[in-house]
Write an enzyme that holds these catalytic residues in place. Sequence first.
Site, PDB file in Angstrom:
ATOM      1  N   CYS A 169       7.305  -5.940  -0.582  1.00  0.00           N
ATOM      2  CA  CYS A 169       7.005  -4.506  -0.732  1.00  0.00           C
ATOM      3  C   CYS A 169       6.677  -3.830   0.602  1.00  0.00           C
ATOM      4  CB  CYS A 169       5.858  -4.312  -1.711  1.00  0.00           C
ATOM      5  SG  CYS A 169       6.241  -4.977  -3.335  1.00  0.00           S
ATOM      6  N   HIS A 196       3.060   2.773  -0.928  1.00  0.00           N
ATOM      7  CA  HIS A 196       3.899   1.912  -1.769  1.00  0.00           C
ATOM      8  C   HIS A 196       3.455   2.098  -3.218  1.00  0.00           C
ATOM      9  CE1 HIS A 196       5.847  -1.413  -3.579  1.00  0.00           C
ATOM     10  NE2 HIS A 196       4.735  -2.125  -3.742  1.00  0.00           N
ATOM     11  N   ASN A 211       7.684   0.071  -9.779  1.00  0.00           N
ATOM     12  CA  ASN A 211       7.646  -0.542  -8.448  1.00  0.00           C
ATOM     13  C   ASN A 211       9.061  -0.999  -8.079  1.00  0.00           C
ATOM     14  OD1 ASN A 211       7.249  -2.113  -6.177  1.00  0.00           O
ATOM     15  ND2 ASN A 211       5.508  -3.254  -6.994  1.00  0.00           N
TER      16      ASN A 211
END
Length: 330
Positions: free
Chosen positions: A116, A256, A286
């Site tokens: 990520c 994020h 996500n």
Amino acid sequence: MEVKKAKITSVGHYLPEFRMTNFELEKIMDTNDEWIRTRTGIEERRILKDEDKATAFMGAEAAKEALADAGVAAEELDLVIVATVTPDYLFPAAACLVQNMIGATNAFAFDLSAACSGFLYALSTGSMYIESGRAKKVLVVGADKMSSIIDYEDRTTSILFGDGAGAVLLEESTDGTGFIDYIHYTEGDTNCSLYQHAGGSRNPASHETVENRQHFVTQDGRTVFKKATMGMADVSLEIMQKNNLSPEDVAWLVPHQANLRIIDATANRMGLSSDKVMININKYGNTTAATIPLCLYDWKSRLNHGDNIILAAFGGGFTWGASYIKWGMK
Ligand code: ACO
């Protein structure tokens, strides 16, 4: 002598059409919309259904949009970096496929694997090629087809992820805007808190690895949550302090998108009000390396030349970090 800076001169994106809502998930596993929304902030996520398409396709579509928007031909690119943990193949790199799909015949290309945090790491890497004068035009892509490594029998991970891609073009800045600073951290995680156990050289694919469902993401959600909350909040405050930025100086936080509670904790730590925080986790979930460029794409019409923007991420590895950019597009 003034040090060269790299600035983002265009942003592109790709999102698959299919929307998997929380209500769809309710039909295939023991979960419910209320639990998912209150624990994560996610309402739906996009899933790439076409079996013949994967991460490189999404990355190439995002790249084409960024290039068209900037009026730059693919042949002008010097470098293509794709941040991903779901490359089409273990090799060649997804970046090589993107380079071919868009016709960037004069660019070299490589993947960057930092989960990520991949887009943040790739942005600082690409910026340094521009700053050093070794490249004039660099394409940085964040793309992941998370649905290819998600176990839809595991309610603790499958609800979190979606597919998508974002791309930015980096060029030299002559007006003081652009990539100013970064802080990156890594803490090698040997406790398997966030892993895909099989498919690599440690546990090559076998009947056993498939039967044991080891080709999917597994995680200790609570450990990851705690580490991510602390890591992202601390590094975001650290980059503000390092650059003498007060909350008033910061125009936007681009976090994020892993969990709304992690994003809120980061914004609170930085002293930012919620109207300065980019949030689209409700729509896309996500998307791993794609979350930050997808936010930049969704907000680009609201960004002003000279805006101080903090980008922050935490992910598998563990990897985390923050970057400070002064928005250079007019
Ligand atoms: N639906 C309904 N109930 C569920 C679900 C679900 N989808 N998933 C878990 N539960 C249950 C659990 O079984 C547990 O039940 P129990 O109390 O009877 O044992 C209960 O809900 C609470 O579970 P927790 O794991 O404590 O829930 P928590 O509030 O920690 O939320 C979550 C779980 C959302 C996974 C959270 O830990 C999280 O977001 N962690 C970060 C993980 C992450 O983001 N990973 C992505 C990669 S890293 C990154 O991007 C930062």
